[in-house]
Write an enzyme that holds these catalytic residues in place. Structure first.
Site, PDB file in Angstrom:
ATOM      1  N   GLU A  58     -11.539   9.891 -22.326  1.00 30.56           N
ATOM      2  CA  GLU A  58     -11.747   8.801 -21.374  1.00 30.56           C
ATOM      3  C   GLU A  58     -12.869   9.237 -20.456  1.00 30.56           C
ATOM      4  OE1 GLU A  58     -11.096   6.668 -17.486  1.00 30.56           O
ATOM      5  OE2 GLU A  58     -10.717   8.774 -17.795  1.00 30.56           O
ATOM      6  N   ARG A  78       0.848  -1.204   0.000  1.00 33.22           N
ATOM      7  CA  ARG A  78       0.000   0.000   0.000  1.00 33.22           C
ATOM      8  C   ARG A  78       0.873   1.241   0.000  1.00 33.22           C
ATOM      9  NH1 ARG A  78      -5.007   1.156   4.141  1.00 33.22           N
ATOM     10  NH2 ARG A  78      -3.393   1.411   5.721  1.00 33.22           N
ATOM     11  N   SER A  79       0.570   2.151  -0.920  1.00 27.91           N
ATOM     12  CA  SER A  79       1.264   3.452  -0.926  1.00 27.91           C
ATOM     13  C   SER A  79       0.257   4.504  -0.475  1.00 27.91           C
ATOM     14  CB  SER A  79       1.834   3.746  -2.313  1.00 27.91           C
ATOM     15  OG  SER A  79       2.942   2.899  -2.554  1.00 27.91           O
ATOM     16  N   GLY A  82      -3.133   4.173  -0.929  1.00 29.20           N
ATOM     17  CA  GLY A  82      -4.387   3.521  -0.527  1.00 29.20           C
ATOM     18  C   GLY A  82      -5.607   3.928  -1.345  1.00 29.20           C
ATOM     19  N   TYR A 116      -8.412   2.954 -12.716  1.00 30.52           N
ATOM     20  CA  TYR A 116      -9.794   2.935 -12.219  1.00 30.52           C
ATOM     21  C   TYR A 116     -10.278   1.483 -12.297  1.00 30.52           C
ATOM     22  CZ  TYR A 116      -9.700   7.993 -12.187  1.00 30.52           C
ATOM     23  OH  TYR A 116      -9.380   9.298 -11.919  1.00 30.52           O
ATOM     24  N   TYR A 134      -2.740  10.214 -14.908  1.00 34.83           N
ATOM     25  CA  TYR A 134      -2.836  11.454 -15.684  1.00 34.83           C
ATOM     26  C   TYR A 134      -3.624  12.552 -14.994  1.00 34.83           C
ATOM     27  CZ  TYR A 134      -7.502  10.254 -17.523  1.00 34.83           C
ATOM     28  OH  TYR A 134      -8.822   9.952 -17.648  1.00 34.83           O
ATOM     29  N   ASP A 142      -6.484   2.574  -4.271  1.00 33.03           N
ATOM     30  CA  ASP A 142      -6.969   1.516  -5.156  1.00 33.03           C
ATOM     31  C   ASP A 142      -8.494   1.523  -5.106  1.00 33.03           C
ATOM     32  OD1 ASP A 142      -5.742  -1.441  -6.285  1.00 33.03           O
ATOM     33  OD2 ASP A 142      -7.898  -1.240  -5.960  1.00 33.03           O
ATOM     34  N   HIS A 182      -0.207   5.007  -8.309  1.00 32.17           N
ATOM     35  CA  HIS A 182      -0.543   5.884  -9.436  1.00 32.17           C
ATOM     36  C   HIS A 182       0.433   5.687 -10.602  1.00 32.17           C
ATOM     37  CE1 HIS A 182      -2.467   9.486 -11.075  1.00 32.17           C
ATOM     38  NE2 HIS A 182      -1.284  10.084 -11.232  1.00 32.17           N
ATOM     39  N   CYS A 200      -5.872  14.403  -7.775  1.00 39.05           N
ATOM     40  CA  CYS A 200      -6.248  14.283  -6.364  1.00 39.05           C
ATOM     41  C   CYS A 200      -4.977  14.256  -5.516  1.00 39.05           C
ATOM     42  CB  CYS A 200      -7.046  13.002  -6.169  1.00 39.05           C
ATOM     43  SG  CYS A 200      -7.354  12.637  -4.457  1.00 39.05           S
TER      44      CYS A 200
HETATM   45  P1  FDA Z   1      -2.751   2.041  -3.430  1.00 41.32           P
HETATM   46  O1  FDA Z   1      -1.743   2.168  -2.374  1.00 41.32           O
HETATM   47  O2  FDA Z   1      -4.101   1.541  -3.057  1.00 41.32           O
HETATM   48  O3  FDA Z   1      -2.139   1.163  -4.604  1.00 41.32           O
HETATM   49  C1  FDA Z   1      -2.836   0.854  -5.803  1.00 41.32           C
HETATM   50  C2  FDA Z   1      -2.304  -0.467  -6.354  1.00 41.32           C
HETATM   51  O4  FDA Z   1      -0.896  -0.380  -6.556  1.00 41.32           O
HETATM   52  C3  FDA Z   1      -2.513  -1.636  -5.400  1.00 41.32           C
HETATM   53  O5  FDA Z   1      -2.682  -2.825  -6.159  1.00 41.32           O
HETATM   54  C4  FDA Z   1      -1.205  -1.698  -4.632  1.00 41.32           C
HETATM   55  O6  FDA Z   1      -0.959  -2.962  -4.055  1.00 41.32           O
HETATM   56  C5  FDA Z   1      -0.203  -1.325  -5.702  1.00 41.32           C
HETATM   57  N1  FDA Z   1       0.961  -0.638  -5.154  1.00 41.32           N
HETATM   58  C6  FDA Z   1       0.944   0.461  -4.349  1.00 41.32           C
HETATM   59  N2  FDA Z   1       2.187   0.855  -4.058  1.00 41.32           N
HETATM   60  C7  FDA Z   1       3.021  -0.005  -4.700  1.00 41.32           C
HETATM   61  C8  FDA Z   1       4.430  -0.092  -4.767  1.00 41.32           C
HETATM   62  N3  FDA Z   1       5.200   0.752  -4.118  1.00 41.32           N
HETATM   63  N4  FDA Z   1       4.984  -1.099  -5.497  1.00 41.32           N
HETATM   64  C9  FDA Z   1       4.182  -1.981  -6.159  1.00 41.32           C
HETATM   65  N5  FDA Z   1       2.835  -1.943  -6.126  1.00 41.32           N
HETATM   66  C10 FDA Z   1       2.248  -0.946  -5.405  1.00 41.32           C
HETATM   67  N6  FDA Z   1      -5.896   8.417 -11.470  1.00 41.32           N
HETATM   68  C11 FDA Z   1      -5.446   9.254 -12.435  1.00 41.32           C
HETATM   69  O7  FDA Z   1      -4.785   8.817 -13.381  1.00 41.32           O
HETATM   70  N7  FDA Z   1      -5.688  10.598 -12.340  1.00 41.32           N
HETATM   71  C12 FDA Z   1      -6.370  11.153 -11.308  1.00 41.32           C
HETATM   72  O8  FDA Z   1      -6.570  12.358 -11.276  1.00 41.32           O
HETATM   73  C13 FDA Z   1      -6.867  10.270 -10.293  1.00 41.32           C
HETATM   74  N8  FDA Z   1      -7.594  10.741  -9.242  1.00 41.32           N
HETATM   75  C14 FDA Z   1      -8.071   9.881  -8.289  1.00 41.32           C
HETATM   76  C15 FDA Z   1      -8.835  10.368  -7.225  1.00 41.32           C
HETATM   77  C16 FDA Z   1      -9.354   9.501  -6.276  1.00 41.32           C
HETATM   78  C17 FDA Z   1     -10.144  10.050  -5.125  1.00 41.32           C
HETATM   79  C18 FDA Z   1      -9.111   8.109  -6.386  1.00 41.32           C
HETATM   80  C19 FDA Z   1      -9.677   7.159  -5.371  1.00 41.32           C
HETATM   81  C20 FDA Z   1      -8.356   7.622  -7.434  1.00 41.32           C
HETATM   82  C21 FDA Z   1      -7.827   8.495  -8.390  1.00 41.32           C
HETATM   83  N9  FDA Z   1      -7.057   8.025  -9.440  1.00 41.32           N
HETATM   84  C22 FDA Z   1      -6.599   8.893 -10.406  1.00 41.32           C
HETATM   85  C23 FDA Z   1      -6.747   6.601  -9.546  1.00 41.32           C
HETATM   86  C24 FDA Z   1      -5.377   6.325  -8.910  1.00 41.32           C
HETATM   87  O9  FDA Z   1      -4.369   6.720  -9.815  1.00 41.32           O
HETATM   88  C25 FDA Z   1      -5.207   4.838  -8.615  1.00 41.32           C
HETATM   89  O10 FDA Z   1      -6.212   4.407  -7.745  1.00 41.32           O
HETATM   90  C26 FDA Z   1      -3.830   4.522  -8.036  1.00 41.32           C
HETATM   91  O11 FDA Z   1      -3.564   3.151  -8.197  1.00 41.32           O
HETATM   92  C27 FDA Z   1      -3.734   4.913  -6.570  1.00 41.32           C
HETATM   93  O12 FDA Z   1      -2.433   4.769  -6.096  1.00 41.32           O
HETATM   94  P2  FDA Z   1      -2.214   4.705  -4.512  1.00 41.32           P
HETATM   95  O13 FDA Z   1      -0.771   4.494  -4.262  1.00 41.32           O
HETATM   96  O14 FDA Z   1      -2.880   5.850  -3.876  1.00 41.32           O
HETATM   97  O15 FDA Z   1      -3.058   3.430  -4.144  1.00 41.32           O
END
Ligand code: FDA
Length: 539
Positions: free
Chosen positions: A431, A108-109, A111, A475, A188, A113, A182, A174
């Site tokens: 998109e 989790r980075s 969070g 997404y 993007y 997802d 991400h 965000c």
């Molecule tokens: P999280 O930690 O949940 O990780 C997402 C996935 O990546 C999981 O499968 C996780 O296990 C894996 N992962 C995380 N860290 C890792 C690491 N270090 N090494 C390997 N795997 C890892 N997208 C976009 O393109 N443009 C946007 O503007 C937005 N805006 C947006 C707003 C909101 C409110 C949400 C909920 C989502 C978005 N998104 C988005 C989508 C977003 O890019 C996508 O959900 C990402 O995967 C989130 O990354 P996190 O690290 O926050 O999530």
């Protein structure tokens, strides 16, 4: 009386911690904790790094990075432990002990997802939470930065702006989204028509592979470096940090917002927008959000199309451009604001413009429950089709729903489909992400909102990409198909794999087969290896 061996001490401390908290654990859990506590070696580290259920801080650590309260219910499966490493050796130890004792690891980075896969699993699991891996080093002279995976986009943008107002990074809107997930899926935001995805601007990375080796771009090789920039997280290894290329922005950009509801010709203007937006200069970002709002008639509702955009330039240039290319929008100076790029991050992130410090606040915006689905559109939708889409937003389940529609074109048209795993490039007009939303208190009724999102998705079928119907892996949508807990065939994973990655899916499978043949890093939609161990055993 015999004193315990020195090497047992850290583990005994964990035992004391657990018994004080009333936790009862089965054998593999003990073994995992034993393994990890021996490797972490001292009590002070253990107490900062290991959070088992019933630890007083367990829930707050778990909930701190849950950004979809659909997955924050008593029935949601919880990790047996959350590990928050302070340094790289802790990450390696967690990997080692999870492998040794058969626990699935969810990395989790940020969070975000959208299906909660970084913190929910149906089989026993541990969260590796990178919340302490948030360092950012910006080098303005060479226009690059190193970003650790646990850093949020807000922290990254803040760190860049603290040094310069003429460099930026093209990632999402965000501010609480994490770099780790991400960048792993593309990423993007407002600069992507000019500079491409976040993943297009990554030039190196630091990753731990399944064997615990610490690799950079050179040592992981170009195939793996290609795969981690868009092939989805939790699949190829644990990415600790990314080296990114910063991009130039002018000291002043201009943002605008115009609302048009059904009575103000929203349908016709959006219809026209489809023909124009993707062809506008790449200095201009433009999106449309469709939502339900109050009508001017008391007690009535209408549907609103909110047109928002940003030009890398001044207000006069923007107005001249829009009046020339898209006069139907009726853009006027009062709809526009000149500001710095970092202020535009606040503007598009829905944050107050007063202080950029809010970019460091992970709780600045409320968290809701939601279900997301995405589409790519290659031909303009006829007006009758848009009317139907709009009318779905008048339904009861759409009170908090939004369709977020972003114009493509520009740089996205210039990047070949196979340059990175993210394949949705030339030929896309836009998109669309459809989000059904509700409050945590309404979770018991989530079914009706999720059904609405599925009906909307079904309604859109004739108007969107086909064979495959493409989708954006960031997404993530589990309705598209999931892996089994044991063996998943290439054919089964192809159903969703080709939607996210088109033909790049084949290369992703090859890379996965090479770097993680036993499929240790996995989740419901991770890339499977070609012949997984279960298949080999003939099970
Ligand atoms: P999280 O930690 O949940 O990780 C997402 C996935 O990546 C999981 O499968 C996780 O296990 C894996 N992962 C995380 N860290 C890792 C690491 N270090 N090494 C390997 N795997 C890892 N997208 C976009 O393109 N443009 C946007 O503007 C937005 N805006 C947006 C707003 C909101 C409110 C949400 C909920 C989502 C978005 N998104 C988005 C989508 C977003 O890019 C996508 O959900 C990402 O995967 C989130 O990354 P996190 O690290 O926050 O999530």
């Amino acid at each position: 009386m015999k004193f315990p061996q020195f090497s047992m001490l850290p583990f005994l401390m964990v035992v004391v911690m657990l018994s004080l908290s009333g936790t009862t654990l089965s054998h593999p859990h003990w073994d995992f904790l034993h393994c990890l506590s021996l490797r972490l070696a001292n009590y002070s580290t253990i107490s900062k790094v290991i959070y088992v259920q019933n630890n007083p801080s367990y829930s707050s650590v778990l909930n701190a990075s849950i950004h979809n309260t659909r997955f924050s219910t008593p029935a949601t499966p919880k990790p047996f432990a959350i590990i928050t490493p302070l340094k790289t050796s802790h990450v390696r130890s967690t990997l080692y002990c999870s492998k040794k004792h058969g626990f699935q690891l969810r990395i989790r980075s940020g969070g975000h997802d959208v299906e909660g896969l970084s913190y929910v699993s149906e089989i026993p699991f541990v969260i590796l939470d990178l919340l302490n891996f948030r360092a950012i080093k910006v080098d303005t002279k060479n226009e690059v930065a190193w970003v650790q995976s646990g850093a949020t986009l807000g922290e990254l943008y803040y760190a860049i702006a603290a040094k310069t107002n003429t460099l930026a990074f093209p990632a999402g809107m965000c501010h609480t989204v994490g770099a780790g997930g991400h960048f792993s899926g593309g990423g993007y935001g407002t600069l992507f028509r000019k500079y491409g995805l976040a993943a297009d601007n990554i030039i190196d990375a630091r990753m731990i592979d399944v064997n615990g080796r610490i690799l950079d771009r050179k040592s992981m090789g170009e195939d793996v470096f290609w795969a981690i920039r868009g092939g989805g997280g939790n699949t190829f290894g644990i990415v600790l940090a990314w080296k990114i290329k910063l991009v130039p922005v002018p000291a002043v950009v201009t943002v605008f917002t115009i609302n048009k509801n059904l009575e103000q010709n929203a349908t016709k203007i959006f219809h026209r927008w489809q023909y124009i937006a993707h062809k506008l200069p790449d200095d201009l970002f433009m999106n449309v959000w469709i939502t339900k709002v109050n009508s001017s008639q008391a007690g009535m509702k209408t549907v609103q199309a909110t047109f928002r955009g940003m030009l890398l330039g001044g207000v006069d240039e923007l107005i001249t451009l829009i009046q020339d290319k898209f006069p139907e929008l009726g853009l006027a100076e009062e709809n526009c604001n000149e500001m710095s790029w970092i202020e535009s991050v606040l503007y598009f992130g829905g944050l107050p413009l007063q202080s950029v410090d809010i970019l460091l606040d992970k709780n600045a915006l409320p968290t809701l429950s939601f279900k997301a689905k995405s589409d790519y559109v290659k031909e303009p939708i006829p007006e009758s089709g848009i009317e139907g889409l709009m009318s779905m937003f008048l339904e009861e389940e759409a009170d908090n729903a939004v369709a977020m529609i972003a114009a493509f074109g520009g740089k996205m048209d210039d990047i070949p489909e196979n340059e990175l795993p993210y394949p949705h490039r030339a030929g896309n007009l836009f998109e669309a992400t459809y989000i059904a939303q509700w409050t945590k208190e309404e979770n018991a009724e989530s079914g009706k909102y999720i059904s609405w999102s599925r009906r909307l998705y079904s309604y859109m079928t004739p108007y969107v990409s086909k064979s495959p119907r493409e989708a954006y892996v960031n997404y993530r949508d589990l309705d598209l198909g999931i892996n089994n807990n044991d063996y998943t065939s290439y054919e089964q994973a192809s159903i969703w794999g080709f939607k996210y990655f088109k033909n790049n899916f084949k290369r992703l499978v090859q890379v996965k087969t090479k770097v993680d043949p036993m499929n240790f890093f996995r989740n419901e939609q991770s890339i499977p290896p070609l012949l997984s161990p279960w298949k080999k055993k003939g099970n």
